[in-house]
Design a protein around this motif. Sequence first.
Motif, mmCIF file in Angstrom:
data_model
loop_
_atom_site.group_PDB
_atom_site.id
_atom_site.type_symbol
_atom_site.label_atom_id
_atom_site.label_comp_id
_atom_site.label_asym_id
_atom_site.label_seq_id
_atom_site.Cartn_x
_atom_site.Cartn_y
_atom_site.Cartn_z
ATOM 1 N N PRO A 97 60.482 75.499 50.143
ATOM 2 C CA PRO A 97 60.786 74.615 51.266
ATOM 3 C C PRO A 97 59.840 73.406 51.286
ATOM 4 N N PHE A 98 60.340 72.277 51.770
ATOM 5 C CA PHE A 98 59.529 71.063 51.752
ATOM 6 C C PHE A 98 58.237 71.218 52.535
ATOM 7 N N ASP A 99 58.238 72.035 53.589
ATOM 8 C CA ASP A 99 57.031 72.189 54.398
ATOM 9 C C ASP A 99 55.980 73.068 53.718
ATOM 10 N N VAL A 100 56.344 73.718 52.612
ATOM 11 C CA VAL A 100 55.409 74.520 51.825
ATOM 12 C C VAL A 100 55.073 73.786 50.523
ATOM 13 N N MET A 101 55.930 72.849 50.146
ATOM 14 C CA MET A 101 55.775 72.122 48.887
ATOM 15 C C MET A 101 54.515 71.257 48.869
ATOM 16 N N ASN A 102 54.147 70.709 50.010
ATOM 17 C CA ASN A 102 52.934 69.907 50.137
ATOM 18 C C ASN A 102 52.835 68.850 49.032
ATOM 19 N N GLN B 121 41.756 57.141 41.879
ATOM 20 C CA GLN B 121 40.537 57.829 42.320
ATOM 21 C C GLN B 121 40.844 59.185 42.944
ATOM 22 N N GLU B 122 42.107 59.628 42.805
ATOM 23 C CA GLU B 122 42.578 60.902 43.341
ATOM 24 C C GLU B 122 42.501 60.965 44.860
ATOM 25 N N GLU B 123 42.654 59.804 45.505
ATOM 26 C CA GLU B 123 42.739 59.753 46.960
ATOM 27 C C GLU B 123 44.210 59.784 47.348
ATOM 28 N N ALA B 124 44.539 60.592 48.345
ATOM 29 C CA ALA B 124 45.922 60.732 48.786
ATOM 30 C C ALA B 124 46.410 59.438 49.435
ATOM 31 N N LEU B 125 47.564 58.949 48.972
ATOM 32 C CA LEU B 125 48.176 57.746 49.541
ATOM 33 C C LEU B 125 49.364 58.095 50.437
ATOM 34 N N PHE B 126 50.196 59.039 49.973
ATOM 35 C CA PHE B 126 51.411 59.414 50.691
ATOM 36 C C PHE B 126 51.585 60.931 50.646
ATOM 37 N N TYR B 127 52.292 61.467 51.639
ATOM 38 C CA TYR B 127 52.657 62.881 51.640
ATOM 39 C C TYR B 127 54.147 62.975 51.954
ATOM 40 N N TYR B 128 54.790 64.047 51.516
ATOM 41 C CA TYR B 128 56.206 64.273 51.752
ATOM 42 C C TYR B 128 56.365 65.307 52.853
ATOM 43 N N GLY B 129 57.106 64.962 53.890
ATOM 44 C CA GLY B 129 57.340 65.875 55.002
ATOM 45 C C GLY B 129 57.719 65.110 56.251
ATOM 46 N N PHE B 130 57.421 65.695 57.400
ATOM 47 C CA PHE B 130 57.661 65.042 58.685
ATOM 48 C C PHE B 130 56.538 64.057 58.989
ATOM 49 N N PRO B 131 56.824 62.976 59.734
ATOM 50 C CA PRO B 131 55.745 62.103 60.189
ATOM 51 C C PRO B 131 54.796 62.920 61.074
ATOM 52 N N ASP C 238 52.786 61.905 63.512
ATOM 53 C CA ASP C 238 52.521 61.440 64.869
ATOM 54 C C ASP C 238 53.764 61.301 65.744
ATOM 55 N N GLU C 239 54.842 62.013 65.431
ATOM 56 C CA GLU C 239 56.055 61.878 66.225
ATOM 57 C C GLU C 239 56.514 63.235 66.748
ATOM 58 N N ALA C 240 57.177 63.191 67.899
ATOM 59 C CA ALA C 240 57.733 64.409 68.496
ATOM 60 C C ALA C 240 59.253 64.383 68.344
ATOM 61 N N ASN C 241 59.904 65.506 68.602
ATOM 62 C CA ASN C 241 61.362 65.608 68.554
ATOM 63 C C ASN C 241 61.918 65.172 67.205
ATOM 64 N N LEU C 242 61.456 65.787 66.159
ATOM 65 C CA LEU C 242 61.872 65.431 64.807
ATOM 66 C C LEU C 242 63.110 66.198 64.386
ATOM 67 N N ASP C 243 63.897 65.593 63.490
ATOM 68 C CA ASP C 243 65.001 66.318 62.878
ATOM 69 C C ASP C 243 64.952 66.080 61.371
ATOM 70 N N ALA C 244 65.864 66.676 60.645
ATOM 71 C CA ALA C 244 65.819 66.651 59.180
ATOM 72 C C ALA C 244 65.830 65.236 58.611
ATOM 73 N N TRP D 208 58.693 60.403 52.552
ATOM 74 C CA TRP D 208 57.336 60.043 52.165
ATOM 75 C C TRP D 208 56.708 59.198 53.263
ATOM 76 N N HIS D 209 55.476 59.560 53.634
ATOM 77 C CA HIS D 209 54.760 58.871 54.714
ATOM 78 C C HIS D 209 53.344 58.563 54.251
ATOM 79 N N GLU D 210 52.818 57.419 54.721
ATOM 80 C CA GLU D 210 51.436 57.072 54.365
ATOM 81 C C GLU D 210 50.489 58.095 54.941
ATOM 82 N N GLN D 211 49.494 58.421 54.150
ATOM 83 C CA GLN D 211 48.480 59.404 54.529
ATOM 84 C C GLN D 211 47.611 58.847 55.641
#
Length: 82
Positions: A44-49, A56-66, A68-74, A79-82
Amino acid sequence: MTLLIVRSSDERINSIEAGRESNRKVKEVEEGDVVVFSWDESVPFDVMNAVAYDEQEEALFYYGFPEDEANLDASDVGWHEQ
């Protein structure tokens, strides 16, 4: 089976890592590259991380839900900025 297909569209991205903690995969990428991750199990995407890193191996983006938002749907998964 699970597939994650990613097209890199940011010149800062050097690698992408994804998968369960026990089965992580890393692929080096350049801007415009398409990379394919596959697993012989359901991941599942929420486990895929999935995370995109710079040189420099610094995280730029992550895949999942934003984060800072509430009431999310699929449709909010992506991809969201880290």
